[in-house]
Design an enzyme around this catalytic site. Sequence first.
Site, PDB file in Angstrom:
ATOM      1  N   TYR A  60       0.826  -1.217   0.000  1.00 23.85           N
ATOM      2  CA  TYR A  60       0.000   0.000   0.000  1.00 23.85           C
ATOM      3  C   TYR A  60       0.855   1.261   0.000  1.00 23.85           C
ATOM      4  CZ  TYR A  60      -4.124  -2.823   0.118  1.00 23.85           C
ATOM      5  OH  TYR A  60      -5.107  -3.710  -0.249  1.00 23.85           O
ATOM      6  N   GLN A  97     -15.576   1.327  -5.978  1.00 24.74           N
ATOM      7  CA  GLN A  97     -14.765   0.284  -5.344  1.00 24.74           C
ATOM      8  C   GLN A  97     -13.303   0.732  -5.302  1.00 24.74           C
ATOM      9  OE1 GLN A  97     -16.081  -3.847  -6.999  1.00 24.74           O
ATOM     10  NE2 GLN A  97     -16.715  -2.318  -8.495  1.00 24.74           N
ATOM     11  N   ASN A  98     -13.022   1.858  -5.973  1.00 26.37           N
ATOM     12  CA  ASN A  98     -11.633   2.315  -6.078  1.00 26.37           C
ATOM     13  C   ASN A  98     -11.201   3.031  -4.810  1.00 26.37           C
ATOM     14  OD1 ASN A  98     -11.899   1.336  -8.621  1.00 26.37           O
ATOM     15  ND2 ASN A  98     -12.109   3.328  -9.612  1.00 26.37           N
ATOM     16  N   HIS A 115     -14.743   0.337  -0.655  1.00 25.92           N
ATOM     17  CA  HIS A 115     -13.547  -0.450  -0.325  1.00 25.92           C
ATOM     18  C   HIS A 115     -12.460   0.402   0.336  1.00 25.92           C
ATOM     19  CE1 HIS A 115     -14.675  -3.801  -3.445  1.00 25.92           C
ATOM     20  NE2 HIS A 115     -15.389  -3.872  -2.332  1.00 25.92           N
ATOM     21  N   CYS A 142       0.942   5.638  16.316  1.00 27.03           N
ATOM     22  CA  CYS A 142      -0.306   6.342  15.978  1.00 27.03           C
ATOM     23  C   CYS A 142      -0.227   7.763  16.550  1.00 27.03           C
ATOM     24  CB  CYS A 142      -1.499   5.591  16.573  1.00 27.03           C
ATOM     25  SG  CYS A 142      -3.037   6.535  16.494  1.00 27.03           S
ATOM     26  N   THR A 183     -15.936  -2.135 -14.112  1.00 25.69           N
ATOM     27  CA  THR A 183     -15.734  -3.153 -13.076  1.00 25.69           C
ATOM     28  C   THR A 183     -16.032  -4.526 -13.660  1.00 25.69           C
ATOM     29  OG1 THR A 183     -16.416  -3.978 -10.889  1.00 25.69           O
ATOM     30  CG2 THR A 183     -18.046  -2.682 -12.101  1.00 25.69           C
ATOM     31  N   ASN A 209     -18.208  -0.616 -20.173  1.00 23.73           N
ATOM     32  CA  ASN A 209     -16.947  -1.314 -19.927  1.00 23.73           C
ATOM     33  C   ASN A 209     -16.178  -1.371 -21.241  1.00 23.73           C
ATOM     34  OD1 ASN A 209     -14.971  -3.519 -19.238  1.00 23.73           O
ATOM     35  ND2 ASN A 209     -16.232  -3.677 -17.398  1.00 23.73           N
TER      36      ASN A 209
HETATM   37  C1  BJW Z   1     -12.110  -0.754 -18.534  1.00 23.67           C
HETATM   38  C2  BJW Z   1     -10.998  -0.057 -19.041  1.00 23.67           C
HETATM   39  C3  BJW Z   1     -11.237   1.202 -19.644  1.00 23.67           C
HETATM   40  C4  BJW Z   1     -10.317  -1.923 -18.186  1.00 23.67           C
HETATM   41  N1  BJW Z   1     -12.480   1.667 -19.715  1.00 23.67           N
HETATM   42  N2  BJW Z   1     -13.332  -0.263 -18.632  1.00 23.67           N
HETATM   43  C5  BJW Z   1     -17.930 -16.893  -3.021  1.00 23.67           C
HETATM   44  C6  BJW Z   1     -19.056 -16.416  -3.665  1.00 23.67           C
HETATM   45  C7  BJW Z   1     -19.485 -15.104  -3.493  1.00 23.67           C
HETATM   46  C8  BJW Z   1     -18.783 -14.227  -2.683  1.00 23.67           C
HETATM   47  C9  BJW Z   1     -17.674 -14.710  -2.035  1.00 23.67           C
HETATM   48  C10 BJW Z   1     -17.244 -16.026  -2.196  1.00 23.67           C
HETATM   49  N3  BJW Z   1     -16.115 -16.206  -1.469  1.00 23.67           N
HETATM   50  C11 BJW Z   1     -15.821 -15.016  -0.846  1.00 23.67           C
HETATM   51  C12 BJW Z   1     -16.764 -14.114  -1.186  1.00 23.67           C
HETATM   52  C13 BJW Z   1     -16.821 -12.693  -0.761  1.00 23.67           C
HETATM   53  C14 BJW Z   1     -15.688 -11.891  -1.358  1.00 23.67           C
HETATM   54  C15 BJW Z   1     -15.704 -12.066  -2.876  1.00 23.67           C
HETATM   55  O1  BJW Z   1     -16.436 -11.426  -3.604  1.00 23.67           O
HETATM   56  N4  BJW Z   1     -14.841 -12.906  -3.413  1.00 23.67           N
HETATM   57  C16 BJW Z   1     -14.841 -13.157  -4.864  1.00 23.67           C
HETATM   58  C17 BJW Z   1     -13.406 -13.146  -5.365  1.00 23.67           C
HETATM   59  C18 BJW Z   1     -15.600 -14.415  -5.132  1.00 23.67           C
HETATM   60  N5  BJW Z   1     -15.945 -10.509  -1.023  1.00 23.67           N
HETATM   61  C19 BJW Z   1     -15.539  -9.998   0.125  1.00 23.67           C
HETATM   62  O2  BJW Z   1     -14.868 -10.618   0.923  1.00 23.67           O
HETATM   63  C20 BJW Z   1     -16.004  -8.589   0.435  1.00 23.67           C
HETATM   64  N6  BJW Z   1     -16.657  -8.583   1.689  1.00 23.67           N
HETATM   65  C21 BJW Z   1     -17.791  -9.241   1.889  1.00 23.67           C
HETATM   66  O3  BJW Z   1     -18.354  -9.895   1.051  1.00 23.67           O
HETATM   67  O4  BJW Z   1     -18.260  -9.099   3.183  1.00 23.67           O
HETATM   68  C22 BJW Z   1     -19.476  -9.768   3.535  1.00 23.67           C
HETATM   69  C23 BJW Z   1     -20.613  -8.789   3.631  1.00 23.67           C
HETATM   70  C24 BJW Z   1     -20.942  -7.994   2.561  1.00 23.67           C
HETATM   71  C25 BJW Z   1     -22.020  -7.121   2.654  1.00 23.67           C
HETATM   72  C26 BJW Z   1     -22.755  -7.043   3.792  1.00 23.67           C
HETATM   73  C27 BJW Z   1     -22.413  -7.840   4.879  1.00 23.67           C
HETATM   74  C28 BJW Z   1     -21.330  -8.723   4.777  1.00 23.67           C
HETATM   75  C29 BJW Z   1     -14.819  -7.631   0.488  1.00 23.67           C
HETATM   76  C30 BJW Z   1     -14.215  -7.410  -0.856  1.00 23.67           C
HETATM   77  C31 BJW Z   1     -12.947  -6.562  -0.750  1.00 23.67           C
HETATM   78  C32 BJW Z   1     -12.305  -6.308  -2.079  1.00 23.67           C
HETATM   79  N7  BJW Z   1     -11.054  -5.714  -1.897  1.00 23.67           N
HETATM   80  C33 BJW Z   1     -10.241  -5.349  -3.068  1.00 23.67           C
HETATM   81  C34 BJW Z   1      -8.818  -4.928  -2.604  1.00 23.67           C
HETATM   82  C35 BJW Z   1      -8.830  -3.831  -1.548  1.00 23.67           C
HETATM   83  C36 BJW Z   1      -8.678  -2.455  -2.085  1.00 23.67           C
HETATM   84  C37 BJW Z   1      -7.396  -2.267  -2.901  1.00 23.67           C
HETATM   85  O5  BJW Z   1      -6.322  -2.768  -2.522  1.00 23.67           O
HETATM   86  O6  BJW Z   1      -7.444  -1.555  -3.931  1.00 23.67           O
HETATM   87  O7  BJW Z   1     -10.882  -4.331  -3.816  1.00 23.67           O
HETATM   88  S1  BJW Z   1     -10.058  -6.692  -4.236  1.00 23.67           S
HETATM   89  C38 BJW Z   1     -10.100  -5.682  -5.685  1.00 23.67           C
HETATM   90  O8  BJW Z   1     -11.234  -6.087  -6.487  1.00 23.67           O
HETATM   91  C39 BJW Z   1     -10.368  -4.261  -5.179  1.00 23.67           C
HETATM   92  C40 BJW Z   1     -11.428  -3.824  -6.164  1.00 23.67           C
HETATM   93  O9  BJW Z   1     -12.170  -2.760  -5.632  1.00 23.67           O
HETATM   94  C41 BJW Z   1     -12.225  -5.063  -6.428  1.00 23.67           C
HETATM   95  C42 BJW Z   1     -13.036  -5.041  -7.691  1.00 23.67           C
HETATM   96  O10 BJW Z   1     -12.195  -4.979  -8.824  1.00 23.67           O
HETATM   97  P1  BJW Z   1     -12.646  -4.145 -10.117  1.00 23.67           P
HETATM   98  O11 BJW Z   1     -12.703  -2.708  -9.790  1.00 23.67           O
HETATM   99  O12 BJW Z   1     -13.863  -4.725 -10.703  1.00 23.67           O
HETATM  100  O13 BJW Z   1     -11.358  -4.333 -11.063  1.00 23.67           O
HETATM  101  P2  BJW Z   1     -11.046  -5.519 -12.104  1.00 23.67           P
HETATM  102  O14 BJW Z   1      -9.615  -5.441 -12.395  1.00 23.67           O
HETATM  103  O15 BJW Z   1     -11.592  -6.800 -11.627  1.00 23.67           O
HETATM  104  O16 BJW Z   1     -11.891  -5.125 -13.408  1.00 23.67           O
HETATM  105  C43 BJW Z   1     -11.545  -4.013 -14.199  1.00 23.67           C
HETATM  106  C44 BJW Z   1     -12.607  -3.843 -15.282  1.00 23.67           C
HETATM  107  O17 BJW Z   1     -12.344  -2.633 -15.989  1.00 23.67           O
HETATM  108  C45 BJW Z   1     -12.608  -4.972 -16.325  1.00 23.67           C
HETATM  109  O18 BJW Z   1     -13.968  -5.407 -16.505  1.00 23.67           O
HETATM  110  C46 BJW Z   1     -12.107  -4.294 -17.604  1.00 23.67           C
HETATM  111  O19 BJW Z   1     -12.703  -4.796 -18.788  1.00 23.67           O
HETATM  112  C47 BJW Z   1     -12.483  -2.857 -17.378  1.00 23.67           C
HETATM  113  N8  BJW Z   1     -11.631  -1.867 -18.071  1.00 23.67           N
HETATM  114  N9  BJW Z   1      -9.869  -0.774 -18.866  1.00 23.67           N
HETATM  115  C48 BJW Z   1     -13.485   0.952 -19.246  1.00 23.67           C
HETATM  116  N10 BJW Z   1     -10.205   1.961 -20.182  1.00 23.67           N
END
Ligand code: BJW
Length: 241
Positions: A60, A97-98, A115, A142, A183, A209
Amino acid sequence: MNINIDKQGTIVVLTGAGISRESGLDTFRCEGGIWSKVNLEDVATPEAFQRNPKLVQNFYNARRAQLTQEKPQPNAGHLALARLEQEWPGQVLIVTQNIDNLHEAAGSQNIIHMHGELLKIRCNHCEALMVWEDDVHVDTPCPHCGQSGGLRPHVVWFGEIPLQMEEIYHALEDADLFMSIGTSGNVYPAAGFVQAAKQNGFCHTVELNLDPTEGAVQFAETVYGPASQVVPAYVDALLKS
Ligand code: BJW
C-alpha cells in the site's frame, strides 16, 4: 442512445478500476493487472496483514506513493460523472470500489468509497481514522494514541465488510438508473448491486466497460469502449434526454 429516465430520478453509479486505467492506474484482473504481479492472499486479507504486516504495508505504501508523487489526473470519464452530478436535477450517488481519489479530484461530491481510501489510515488500537500521505511502517506510532503496531491502511480486504452498505442498498432501492462502469463484477457485494437495483421494478441498468463482463446479461443496456469515451457520451445523452 435514447435514454428515458425521470429527470428528477436517482442515479447510482458503481465504478471500478477500469475507470481509472486511462489515468495510469492498474486494474486488478486485466492482463498485466495488480493480481498478476502479487498474490491477493498475500496482501489483501486480514490474515495476510497478521502474517506479514511489512509486506502489506509496503504494497500500500507503493500505491499511495503513486498517488502522491505521480499525481494521476482524473480522465474524461471521471469528469463526465462530476458534470452529471452538477447538472442532473435528481440525486447522483457514486459508489466506487476504487481507493484512489480521482472522483474527488474530478469534482464529484456525493461519493461512497465502499472499499476504503488509500490516502487514509486507521489505528487498530484507538480506532482513529486519519488522512495520511506518507509511508507507514510496522513501528510507526499512531499520532492519536501513541501506540505502535496498530496502524493499517483504510481499505477493505477480502473477508471484511465493505463500508456504508446500508446507505448503498437504500440508494439502490430508489434508483431509477444504475450504471456499472469499469468493473469486472468479480467481487461481491458490488457484483450483486445490479440485481438489488432491479428489485424495485423500475430501475434501468447499464454496463459501460471496455469489454463485456461475465455478468453483462444482467443489464438492460450495454455500451463498450474506453471509459474516457463511453462515459462522456452516455452522460451527454442522459443530460439531453
Ligand atoms: C475498462 C478499461 C477502460 C479496463 N475503460 N473499462 C464466493 C461467492 C461469493 C462471494 C464470495 C465467495 N467467497 C468469498 C466471497 C466474498 C468476497 C468475494 O467477492 N470474493 C470473490 C473473489 C468471489 N468478497 C468480500 O470478501 C467482500 N466482503 C464481503 O463480502 O463481506 C461480507 C458482507 C458484505 C455485505 C454485507 C455484509 C457482509 C470484500 C471485498 C474486498 C475487495 N477488496 C479489493 C482490494 C482492496 C482495495 C485495494 O487494494 O485496492 O478491492 S479486491 C479488488 O477487487 C479491489 C477492487 O475494488 C475489487 C473489484 O475490482 P474491479 O474494480 O472490478 O477491477 P477488475 O480489475 O476486476 O476489473 C476491471 C474492469 O475494468 C474490467 O472489466 C475491464 O474490462 C475494465 N476496463 N480498462 C473501461 N479503459
